[in-house]
Design a protein around this motif. Structure first.
Motif, PDB file in Angstrom:
ATOM      1  N   TRP A   3      11.742  48.826 117.094  1.00  0.00           N
ATOM      2  CA  TRP A   3      10.705  49.842 116.979  1.00  0.00           C
ATOM      3  C   TRP A   3      10.302  50.087 115.531  1.00  0.00           C
ATOM      4  CZ3 TRP A   3       7.793  51.245 120.836  1.00  0.00           C
ATOM      5  CH2 TRP A   3       8.283  51.229 122.151  1.00  0.00           C
ATOM      6  N   ALA A   4      11.230  49.967 114.616  1.00  0.00           N
ATOM      7  CA  ALA A   4      10.939  50.241 113.212  1.00  0.00           C
ATOM      8  C   ALA A   4       9.917  49.273 112.631  1.00  0.00           C
ATOM      9  CB  ALA A   4      12.224  50.188 112.386  1.00  0.00           C
ATOM     10  N   ASP A   5       9.781  48.116 113.253  1.00  0.00           N
ATOM     11  CA  ASP A   5       8.833  47.114 112.765  1.00  0.00           C
ATOM     12  C   ASP A   5       7.437  47.279 113.363  1.00  0.00           C
ATOM     13  OD1 ASP A   5      10.902  46.036 111.326  1.00  0.00           O
ATOM     14  OD2 ASP A   5      11.343  44.457 112.788  1.00  0.00           O
ATOM     15  N   GLN A   6       7.262  48.252 114.251  1.00  0.00           N
ATOM     16  CA  GLN A   6       5.998  48.401 114.964  1.00  0.00           C
ATOM     17  C   GLN A   6       5.076  49.380 114.247  1.00  0.00           C
ATOM     18  OE1 GLN A   6       5.905  46.090 117.297  1.00  0.00           O
ATOM     19  NE2 GLN A   6       8.080  45.773 116.790  1.00  0.00           N
ATOM     20  N   SER A   7       3.804  49.330 114.591  1.00  0.00           N
ATOM     21  CA  SER A   7       2.808  50.207 113.977  1.00  0.00           C
ATOM     22  C   SER A   7       2.996  51.648 114.440  1.00  0.00           C
ATOM     23  CB  SER A   7       1.402  49.738 114.347  1.00  0.00           C
ATOM     24  OG  SER A   7       1.166  49.928 115.739  1.00  0.00           O
ATOM     25  N   ASP A   8       2.436  52.571 113.646  1.00  0.00           N
ATOM     26  CA  ASP A   8       2.479  53.978 114.027  1.00  0.00           C
ATOM     27  C   ASP A   8       1.809  54.184 115.384  1.00  0.00           C
ATOM     28  OD1 ASP A   8       3.697  54.510 111.637  1.00  0.00           O
ATOM     29  OD2 ASP A   8       1.880  55.241 110.648  1.00  0.00           O
ATOM     30  N   ARG A   9       0.706  53.510 115.591  1.00  0.00           N
ATOM     31  CA  ARG A   9      -0.039  53.676 116.836  1.00  0.00           C
ATOM     32  C   ARG A   9       0.786  53.227 118.040  1.00  0.00           C
ATOM     33  NH1 ARG A   9      -4.725  50.006 119.042  1.00  0.00           N
ATOM     34  NH2 ARG A   9      -5.381  51.208 120.855  1.00  0.00           N
ATOM     35  N   LEU A  10       1.527  52.130 117.883  1.00  0.00           N
ATOM     36  CA  LEU A  10       2.342  51.639 118.997  1.00  0.00           C
ATOM     37  C   LEU A  10       3.480  52.606 119.312  1.00  0.00           C
ATOM     38  CD1 LEU A  10       2.871  49.331 121.017  1.00  0.00           C
ATOM     39  CD2 LEU A  10       4.363  48.311 119.302  1.00  0.00           C
ATOM     40  N   VAL A  11       4.169  53.061 118.272  1.00  0.00           N
ATOM     41  CA  VAL A  11       5.271  53.998 118.476  1.00  0.00           C
ATOM     42  C   VAL A  11       4.752  55.299 119.069  1.00  0.00           C
ATOM     43  CG1 VAL A  11       7.091  55.336 117.349  1.00  0.00           C
ATOM     44  CG2 VAL A  11       6.650  52.981 116.629  1.00  0.00           C
ATOM     45  N   TRP A  12       3.636  55.804 118.535  1.00  0.00           N
ATOM     46  CA  TRP A  12       3.067  57.052 119.047  1.00  0.00           C
ATOM     47  C   TRP A  12       2.621  56.902 120.495  1.00  0.00           C
ATOM     48  CZ3 TRP A  12      -1.959  58.363 120.600  1.00  0.00           C
ATOM     49  CH2 TRP A  12      -2.173  59.735 120.797  1.00  0.00           C
ATOM     50  N   SER A  13       2.034  55.759 120.835  1.00  0.00           N
ATOM     51  CA  SER A  13       1.620  55.519 122.225  1.00  0.00           C
ATOM     52  C   SER A  13       2.825  55.520 123.151  1.00  0.00           C
ATOM     53  CB  SER A  13       0.872  54.188 122.323  1.00  0.00           C
ATOM     54  OG  SER A  13      -0.312  54.198 121.550  1.00  0.00           O
ATOM     55  N   ALA A  14       3.927  54.905 122.707  1.00  0.00           N
ATOM     56  CA  ALA A  14       5.145  54.908 123.510  1.00  0.00           C
ATOM     57  C   ALA A  14       5.671  56.324 123.710  1.00  0.00           C
ATOM     58  CB  ALA A  14       6.213  54.034 122.849  1.00  0.00           C
ATOM     59  N   LEU A  15       5.542  57.161 122.685  1.00  0.00           N
ATOM     60  CA  LEU A  15       5.931  58.565 122.821  1.00  0.00           C
ATOM     61  C   LEU A  15       5.092  59.269 123.876  1.00  0.00           C
ATOM     62  CD1 LEU A  15       6.305  59.515 119.058  1.00  0.00           C
ATOM     63  CD2 LEU A  15       8.163  59.482 120.725  1.00  0.00           C
ATOM     64  N   MET A  16       3.801  59.001 123.851  1.00  0.00           N
ATOM     65  CA  MET A  16       2.901  59.660 124.790  1.00  0.00           C
ATOM     66  C   MET A  16       3.122  59.181 126.224  1.00  0.00           C
ATOM     67  SD  MET A  16       1.325  61.793 122.868  1.00  0.00           S
ATOM     68  CE  MET A  16       2.894  61.846 121.976  1.00  0.00           C
ATOM     69  N   HIS A  17       3.653  57.981 126.392  1.00  0.00           N
ATOM     70  CA  HIS A  17       3.932  57.465 127.737  1.00  0.00           C
ATOM     71  C   HIS A  17       5.313  57.889 128.240  1.00  0.00           C
ATOM     72  CE1 HIS A  17       0.338  55.102 128.205  1.00  0.00           C
ATOM     73  NE2 HIS A  17       0.560  54.411 127.101  1.00  0.00           N
ATOM     74  N   SER A  18       6.094  58.567 127.397  1.00  0.00           N
ATOM     75  CA  SER A  18       7.436  58.990 127.812  1.00  0.00           C
ATOM     76  C   SER A  18       7.566  60.498 127.625  1.00  0.00           C
ATOM     77  CB  SER A  18       8.499  58.212 127.028  1.00  0.00           C
ATOM     78  OG  SER A  18       8.304  58.320 125.634  1.00  0.00           O
ATOM     79  N   ASP A  19       8.655  60.956 127.057  1.00  0.00           N
ATOM     80  CA  ASP A  19       8.877  62.402 126.945  1.00  0.00           C
ATOM     81  C   ASP A  19       8.416  62.970 125.612  1.00  0.00           C
ATOM     82  OD1 ASP A  19      10.781  61.399 125.262  1.00  0.00           O
ATOM     83  OD2 ASP A  19      12.511  62.276 126.273  1.00  0.00           O
TER      84      ASP A  19
END
Length: 519
Positions: A63-79
Motif C-alpha cells: 500500500w505504501a507504494d500506491q498513489s494517494d487516490r488509490l489508498v483513499w479510494s480503498a478507504l472509501m470502499h471499506s470502513d
C-alpha cells in the motif's frame, strides 16, 4: 460508562492536539483541490485488478507504494479507517526497535502527537476527525507504533506522506476479492472454507504406528526423525505460542487431559484476541475454535502421548499457549489483522514463550501485522510461518505473508520419497527456509492430528501442518538445550537439514531432521 470514558478520552487527545506547539508544520492541501480529487473514487473492481497485477508481477502488493487516490479510494470502499505507522523524526531503524523501545517514550509520543495534529489540521472544517480507539483508552496503540483514524479527505494522505514521522499508510479494512485468483489459474478451485475442516476420520492402520501407552504416531514422524528424537527430548520446559483459530473446548486432549498418558507437568492456556463488531463497538469473541484449524495445529505441536488412541504431538511434553487471533487461516479482514497483531504482542511480552507458530497468512503484506511480528522477534521469539496453501494460486504464486518477512522462518510441505516435490496444495519459493514431509506419494494421505472433538484422530495437510511440525521440532531442540538462544536453535536446525549448507531456490535447506538436531 465505557462510552462516556471513550468520549472523554477522545476529548483529551483532541485537547492535546489543539494545545500542542505548531513547529515544523507541513504545507496544507487546499479544500478545492481536495474536493476535485474526492470526486474520482477508483472503483473497487479496478483496485482489485491492480492488486492482482502487482501480485503476478512482483509477488506482493504494498500500500505504501500506491498513489494517494488509490489508498483513499480503498478507504472509501471499506470502513474509512487509516492505519498510520509512526516513528520519531529522523529515525532510520525504527522497525528494528519495535518491541525494544516503548511507545510511551517521549520521542515516540511526540511523533504520534504530530501525526494526530496534522490529521486534525487537514480535515475540512465541517468534518471533524473521528478517531478509532486502538486500545482501551487511547487513539495510539499501547504497544505498537501505529495510529488509526477515520479519514474523509484525500489531502490527509498527501500531507502525511511529507512527514518524517510517518512510516506507512494503509487502509485498515479493505478486503481483496479472492475469487479473482481463479482467473489467474482457470483450472484451479478457490478454497472457500479457508481451512475450516477438522472432523474425526477413519484412518488406515498403515498410516500410523501405535506407541505406548496407546497413542498414534503419524506416518511422517519417521521421515522427519521425530520418533528417534524422543529419547533425547520431548519438549519438556519449552512453551510454544500458537496464533490460529483457537482451541476447541470439545477436544479433551487439549483441555482437561492435556496432562495424560506419558505427558505430565505442563500447562495449556487459551486466549482470544480476535474481535467482532465495528470500530465504535467491538468485543472479543473468545478463545474457542469455531473453525477447526487451530485445534489441528495444536494437536500436531503438543497433543499428549495419550492412552486413548488419539494422535500424539511432536513435542508432547511442551507447554502450549493458544491465541485465537483470526476466524480462519486467511488474515484478510481488519478485525483479523487487529487480532493477529495483538496476539503477537501478547506472546512477545511473555518471557516463557520461546516459539511462535503461525500457520496463517495473506497473499500480500500488512504493515500492522508486520509491526507485531517485529515486536515479537525483537523480544527473542523464534517465529515459524506457513509458506502458503491453496487450490487457486499454488501454481503461480510464491510464499505468502508473513512468511515473506526476514523475521520469520518460512516452512512448506513436500511429498515423501526421493527428491523434492511440493505437496499438491503447497507454495514454494526463494523465501522458504525448511520443508516437512507431509503428503504420501501414492495416496496423498496427510499427517494425523487431533480433531475438533472425539478421541478419533483427523488428518491435516498443506504448509500449515508443515509449519506446526517445524515448531514442534524446534521445541525438541530447545528442550534438549534450554540455555540456547533463538539463533542457536535455528542454526542447529539448519545444519542438520537435508540440503545444508546449500539452499534451494524453492525448498530452502530442505527437510528437517529432528533426531540429528537433538544430538
Amino acid at each position: 460508562m465505557k462510552n462516556t470514558f471513550k468520549i472523554l478520552s477522545m476529548l483529551f487527545f483532541l485537547a492535546l492536539i489543539f494545545q500542542a506547539c505548531k513547529e515544523d508544520e507541513q504545507p496544507m492541501i487546499s479544500g478545492s483541490d481536495q474536493m476535485k480529487n474526492q470526486d474520482s473514487i477508483i472503483p473497487q473492481d479496478e483496485i482489485d485488478q491492480l492488486i492482482l497485477q502487482s501480485l503476478k508481477e512482483t509477488g506482493d502488493f504494498i500500500w505504501a507504494d500506491q498513489s494517494d487516490r488509490l489508498v483513499w479510494s480503498a478507504l472509501m470502499h471499506s470502513d474509512s479507517t487509516l492505519t498510520i505507522g509512526y516513528q520519531p523524526s529522523g529515525e532510520t531503524s525504527a522497525n528494528s526497535r519495535i518491541g525494544l523501545e516503548e511507545v510511551s517514550d517521549p520521542r515516540w509520543q511526540n511523533a504520534a502527537r504530530k501525526v494526530l495534529e496534522l490529521v486534525e489540521e487537514t480535515q475540512t472544517q465541517n468534518q471533524s476527525p473521528r478517531f478509532r480507539i486502538a486500545g482501551e483508552s487511547s487513539v495510539v496503540h499501547s504497544d505498537l507504533p501505529f495510529i488509526e483514524v477515520k479519514i474523509t479527505d484525500i489531502g490527509v494522505l498527501t500531507n502525511l506522506r511529507q512527514m518524517g514521522e510517518v512510516r506507512y499508510l494503509e487502509p485498515r479494512g479493505y478486503e481483496f476479492n479472492y475469487a479473482l485468483l481463479d482467473t489467474a489459474d482457470p483450472d484451479a478451485r478457490y478454497l472457500s472454507d479457508s481451512g475450516c475442516e477438522n472432523d474425526p476420520q477413519s484412518i488406515s492402520s498403515s498410516d500410523y504406528v501405535v506407541i505406548n501407552p496407546s497413542a498414534k504416531s503419524s506416518w511422517n514422524y519417521e521421515d522427519m526423525g521425530i520418533q528417534n528424537a524422543w529419547p533425547q527430548s520431548t519438549g519438556q520446559g519449552i512453551t510454544v505460542g500458537l496464533i490460529d483459530t483457537g482451541l476447541s473446548p470439545d477436544q479433551p486432549l487439549l483441555n482437561a487431559s492435556f496432562n495424560s498418558g506419558y505427558s505430565s507437568g505442563r500447562t495449556v492456556q487459551k486466549y482470544g484476541t480476535y474481535q467482532t463488531g465495528y470500530w465504535w463497538w467491538k468485543k472479543y469473541d473468545g478463545p474457542n475454535d469455531q473453525c477447526g484449524h487451530g485445534t489441528a495445529m495444536a494437536g500436531v505441536i503438543a497433543s499428549p502421548r495419550n492412552a486413548v488412541g488419539n494422535a500424539v504431538g511432536v513435542a508432547y511434553n511442551s507447554n502450549l499457549v493458544s491465541v485465537r487471533g483470526t476466524s480462519d487461516v486467511v488474515v484478510n479482514s481488519g478485525n483479523e489483522k487487529d487480532g493477529v497483531a495483538e496476539a503477537l504482542v501478547l506472546l512477545g511480552k511473555r518471557s516463557d514463550v520461546k516459539i511462535i507458530s503461525m500457520s496463517i497468512g495473506d497473499i500480500f503484506s500488512n504493515s500492522k501485522v508486520a509491526d507485531g511480528v517485529r515486536y515479537a522477534y525483537n523480544r527473542g521469539k523464534l517465529i515459524f510461518a506457513a509458506a502458503g496453501t491453496s487450490t487457486s494460486f499454488t501454481n503461480w504464486y510464491g510464499v505468502i505473508f508473513p512468511a515473506t518477512m526476514s523475521e520469520t522462518v518460512a516452512v512448506t510441505g513436500v511429498k515423501e520419497g526421493t527428491g523434492y516435490q511440493r505437496c499438491d496444495t503447497c507454495h514454494s519459493g526463494s523465501k522458504v527456509d525448511f520443508t516437512v514431509v507431509m503428503e504420501r506419494s501414492g495416496t496423498n494421505t496427510k499427517p494425523l492430528t487431533t480433531a475438533l472433538y472425539s478421541n478419533t484422530p483427523s488428518t491435516v495437510g498443506g504448509s500449515s501442518v508443515a509449519t506446526s511440525t517445524a515448531s514442534g521440532i524446534a521445541a525438541l531442540v530447545w528442550g534438549k538445550n534450554p540455555g540456547w538462544s533463538r539463533d542457536q536453535v535455528l542454526q542447529k536446525m539448519k545444519e542438520t537439514s537435508d540440503l545444508y549448507p546449500s539452499k534451494s531456490s524453492e525448498y530452502g535447506y530442505g527437510n528437517l531432521n529432528a533426531a540429528a538436531a537433538v544430538n
